[in-house]
Design a protein around this motif. Structure first.
Motif, PDB file in Angstrom:
ATOM      1  N   GLU A 106       0.618  -1.043  -0.229  1.00 49.75           N
ATOM      2  CA  GLU A 106      -0.087  -0.105   0.381  1.00 49.75           C
ATOM      3  C   GLU A 106       0.657   1.432  -0.395  1.00 49.75           C
ATOM      4  OE1 GLU A 106      -2.847  -0.739   2.916  1.00 49.75           O
ATOM      5  OE2 GLU A 106      -3.221  -2.193   2.106  1.00 49.75           O
ATOM      6  N   TYR A 155      -1.020   6.130   7.628  1.00 55.43           N
ATOM      7  CA  TYR A 155      -1.732   5.144   8.235  1.00 55.43           C
ATOM      8  C   TYR A 155      -1.331   3.508   7.277  1.00 55.43           C
ATOM      9  CZ  TYR A 155      -3.216   7.259   3.423  1.00 55.43           C
ATOM     10  OH  TYR A 155      -3.118   7.633   2.547  1.00 55.43           O
ATOM     11  N   ASN A 156      -0.061   3.579   6.528  1.00 61.30           N
ATOM     12  CA  ASN A 156       0.593   2.515   6.468  1.00 61.30           C
ATOM     13  C   ASN A 156       1.398   2.578   6.975  1.00 61.30           C
ATOM     14  OD1 ASN A 156      -1.251   1.894   3.932  1.00 61.30           O
ATOM     15  ND2 ASN A 156       0.277   3.918   2.676  1.00 61.30           N
ATOM     16  N   ILE A 209       2.486   0.720  10.749  1.00 61.97           N
ATOM     17  CA  ILE A 209       1.773  -0.274  11.215  1.00 61.97           C
ATOM     18  C   ILE A 209       3.464   0.032  12.983  1.00 61.97           C
ATOM     19  CG2 ILE A 209       0.967  -1.646  10.211  1.00 61.97           C
ATOM     20  CD1 ILE A 209       2.374  -4.374  10.495  1.00 61.97           C
TER      21      ILE A 209
END
Length: 584
Positions: A490, A498-499, A501
Motif C-alpha cells: 500500500e 496509515y500504512n 504499523i
C-alpha cells in the motif's frame, strides 16, 4: 459391508463430509452449534480443529481445500457467520468447494415473530442465510428433519459440481435428532458432476484443430481454473502433444510442472517472467485454459491496470468452465475443460515454433543464483532471502504467499516437480495466509509435504492468534514473517501515515502463544547467515515443530515488480471520472 444404522442429523452430515474427502473440520463453538459439534467430535474419521475466531476457521478451510480438494468449517449463528463471511467470499472468488456449516435458531423461533440474541435485532431470522446466499452456489436452512437429507446432499453436491462454496444452516434443536433417512455409514452420495455434450465437444475440437493447423507460433496459457479435478493432467497431455511454449498466469503458478522443457514462466503483462510476455503476446494463437481475466491478472503494458490489449480475442482459443470460444467467434457450450483438452491432445500436430523462439531470447538457466560470499554484518535483503528459500525447496515442500510483495518474491522461485504453490490473487484479502497456513499444512501432512509460508507483518497482525492453533493441533509449517514495519504494497500504491504499523516483538508474541505447550521454534534473522542457520534448523532439527522465522527487513526493500505494480494500481485507482450528465 457393515450394516447401516439410523443416526442423528449431525452424525449423518459428518459422514457425508468424510465421504467427500473432509478429514479435518475447522470451527468455533457457540450456543447455536454445540449439539452439532458433539456429533462431529464423536465421528470417527473427522478431526475437529478449533480456531481462535471464525474468520480464521474459514481461512483454514480455504487452505485445506486448496490441498485436499474440499473443505469445511462450522460456526454459530450471525455473530460467528457474519464474521466468517469474508472467508466464504474469498472461496467463491477462488473457486473453492468449502462447506460452511452454521448452527441456527430453534426451529420453533422462525414463526414466533420475536427477536432472539446474536441477531441484528429484527424478528426476520433469514438474515444470515440471505447474506451467505450471495457468496455461495447453494444455501439451505434445515428446519425439518424429513427434508434434511435432500438439503444436505444438494448443497454438498452443488459445491463439488460448481467448485464453489455452499452454506448449510441447521436448527440447534434438530442436530441431535435421528430420522430414518439418516444412516451411518451413509448410503454413498456419488454426486453427478457436470457432463460434456459429445456433439459440442467434437465441433469445438474440430474448430480448434483447424485454427492450430494454420498457426505459426501457438502458445499454451494456463490459468487458475486448472486447479480442479484432472484438468492439470489433461493440460500437460496437450502440452506434450502440441510441443509449443507453455506459460501460466501468476495465480496458476505450480499448476504446470516447472521442470517441463517447454515451460517459459508466468505471464503477467510487463512484470512477467523474462521473455514470457513477448512470447505470449507475440503468438498468433493462444490457447488460454481456465484463464480468469481481472484487472490484476492481466496487467497491461500501458499506464494503468486492465485487460491486456495485446491478448486480443481474435487470436484466442478461450477454454473456460463449460465453454470454448474460438477466436472471439464460434462458441461451444456444455464442454468440460478436461474433456476438451484430452480430446484435442489426440488430434493436434506438433508445432514448436514458439518454444524455439523463446529459447533464442532467454538464457537456458534462469535459476536463482546463490551469492559467492557472505557478509555477516550486511543487513538481510528480500533478494538474499528468496535465494535462500530456493535452496530449501524440494518435491516435498510447498509455498504459500500472502498478498503483497510476497507474491512477487515467491513468483521468482523455481518449483521442483511435485511442489505446490498457493496465492489468493483474485480476492486478495490480507490476513488470509495465517488461517490458510493452518489448513493447508494439516492437509499437506497426509502427503508427506511441508509448507513454507511467506507472510508480511501487516497481514500477520490481522489474524496472528491462530499460530496458537497450529501449535495446539500439531501443524508443522515454516513461517517466514517479513518484518518491514508497514503495509509495503500500500506504501507503493499510495503512501500515508496509515500504512505504518506498530512494530511487534513477533518472536516474543508467538512464544507467548506457545506458553510451554506444543512444539515451537521461533527466531529472528537480521542477516543472511542468521537466515541460513534458522532455515537449516527448521528443515533438519525441527521437522515436527511450528517454525517461525522473523525476517528483519528495511521498509523500502521491495521487488521492482511491486514498484511497477504499485504505480499501475495507483494510476488505475486515480483515473478521473468520465463525463456524466448531471440531472437536477
Amino acid at each position: 459391508m457393515s450394516p447401516r444404522k439410523e443416526c442423528s442429523l449431525g452424525t449423518f452430515l459428518a459422514g457425508r463430509l468424510v465421504e467427500v474427502g473432509v478429514s479435518h473440520l475447522f470451527g468455533v463453538p457457540g450456543d447455536f452449534n454445540l449439539t452439532l459439534l458433539d456429533q462431529f467430535v464423536a465421528y470417527d474419521g473427522l478431526q475437529t480443529i478449533w480456531t481462535c475466531n471464525e474468520l480464521n476457521a474459514g481461512y483454514a478451510a480455504d487452505g485445506f481445500c486448496r490441498r485436499r480438494g474440499v473443505g469445511a468449517c462450522a460456526f454459530t449463528y450471525c455473530v460467528g457467520g457474519l464474521s466468517l463471511i469474508n472467508a466464504c467470499a474469498g472461496c467463491y472468488s477462488e473457486d473453492l468447494p468449502v462447506i460452511f456449516i452454521s448452527g441456527g435458531p430453534n426451529s420453533n423461533d422462525f414463526s414466533a415473530n420475536h427477536v432472539i440474541h446474536h441477531t441484528i435485532g429484527l424478528p426476520d431470522l433469514t438474515q444470515q442465510y440471505r447474506a451467505f446466499k450471495e457468496v455461495t452456489c447453494a444455501a439451505v436452512v434445515v428446519q425439518h428433519l424429513a427434508q434434511a437429507h435432500h438439503q444436505i446432499d444438494y448443497a454438498i453436491s452443488e459445491a463439488l459440481k460448481q467448485k464453489k462454496p455452499a452454506y448449510i444452516e441447521i436448527c440447534c434443536n434438530l442436530a441431535g435428532l435421528s430420522h430414518p433417512s439418516f444412516t451411518v455409514p451413509p448410503i454413498p452420495m456419488n454426486p453427478t458432476l457436470l457432463s460434456t455434450n459429445a456433439h459440442s465437444l467434437a465441433e469445438a475440437v474440430e474448430a480448434s484443430n483447424k485454427v492450430l493447423a494454420s498457426a505459426v507460433k501457438p502458445v499454451l496459457l494456463g490459468g487458475p481454473r486448472l486447479r480442479a479435478g484432472s484438468r492439470q493432467a489433461a493440460f500437460l497431455a496437450l502440452a506434450d502433444a502440441l510441443g509449443c511454449a507453455v506459460a501460466v498466469t501468476a495465480d496458476a503458478k505450480g499448476m504446470f510442472p516447472e521442470d517441463h522443457p517447454n515451460y517459459i514462466g508466468h505471464y503477467w503483462g510487463s512484470i512477467s517472467s523474462e521473455g514470457c510476455n513477448e512470447t505470449v503476446e507475440g503468438a498468433d494463437v493462444v490457447i488460454a485454459v481456465g484463464f480468469v481475466r481481472t484487472d490484476y491478472s492481466t496487467l497491461a503494458n500501458y499506464s494503468t491496470l486492465g485487460y491486456s490489449l495485446l491478448l486480443k480475442p481474435e487470436k484466442l482459443i478461450d477454454v473456460d468452465q463449460r465453454r470454448v470460444t474460438v477466436k472471439g467467434g464460434e462458441t461451444f457450450g456444455c464442454v468440460e475443460i478436461e474433456d476438451y483438452l484430452s480430446a484435442l491432445a489426440k488430434v493436434v500436430s506438433p508445432n514448436a515454433a514458439s518454444i524455439t523462439n523463446f529459447r533464442r531470447m532467454v538464457h537456458p538457466s534462469r535459476r536463482l543464483e546463490r551469492a559467492d560470499t557472505l557478509d555477516a554484518a550486511e543487513p538481510l535483503t528480500t533478494a538474499n532471502m528468496i535465494r535462500r528459500v530456493q535452496e530449501c525447496l524440494t518435491p516435498d515442500t510447498c509455498i504459500l504467499a500472502e498478498t503483497g510483495d510476497s507474491w512477487f518474491n515467491a513468483l521468482k522461485l523455481n518449483l521442483p516437480k511435485g511442489s505446490g504453490f498457493e496465492v489468493q490473487m483474485r480476492y486478495g484479502s490480507i490476513g488470509w495466509s495465517v488461517g490458510a497456513t493452518l489448513g493447508y499444512s494439516l492437509g499437506a501432512a497426509a502427503d508427506g509435504k511441508r509448507l513454507i509460508s511467506m507472510i508480511g507483518d501487516g497481514s500477520f497482525q490481522m489474524t496472528a492468534q491462530d499460530v496458537s492453533s497450529m501449535i495446539r493441533f500439531g501443524a508443522t509449517p515454516i513461517i517466514l514473517l517479513m518484518n518491514n514495519k508497514g503495509y509495503t504494497i500500500e506504501i507503493e500504491i499510495h503512501d500515508g501515515p496509515y500504512n505504518m504499523i506498530q512494530n511487534w516483538d513477533y518472536v516474543g508474541m508467538v512464544k507467548a502463544l506457545h506458553n510451554g505447550s506444543g512444539k515451537l521454534y521461533a527466531v529472528k534473522a537480521a542477516t543472511e547467515p542468521e537466515l541460513i542457520a534458522a532455515l537449516q534448523t527448521a528443515l533438519k532439527d525441527k521437522t515436527d515443530h511450528v517454525c517461525f522465522i522473523e525476517l528483519q527487513l528495511d521498509t523500502h526493500d521491495c521487488s521492482k515488480e511491486l514498484l511497477e505494480f504499485g504505480a499501475r494500481v495507483s494510476n488505475a485507482n486515480g483515473r478521473p471520472p468520465v463525463a456524466q450528465n448531471m440531472l437536477h
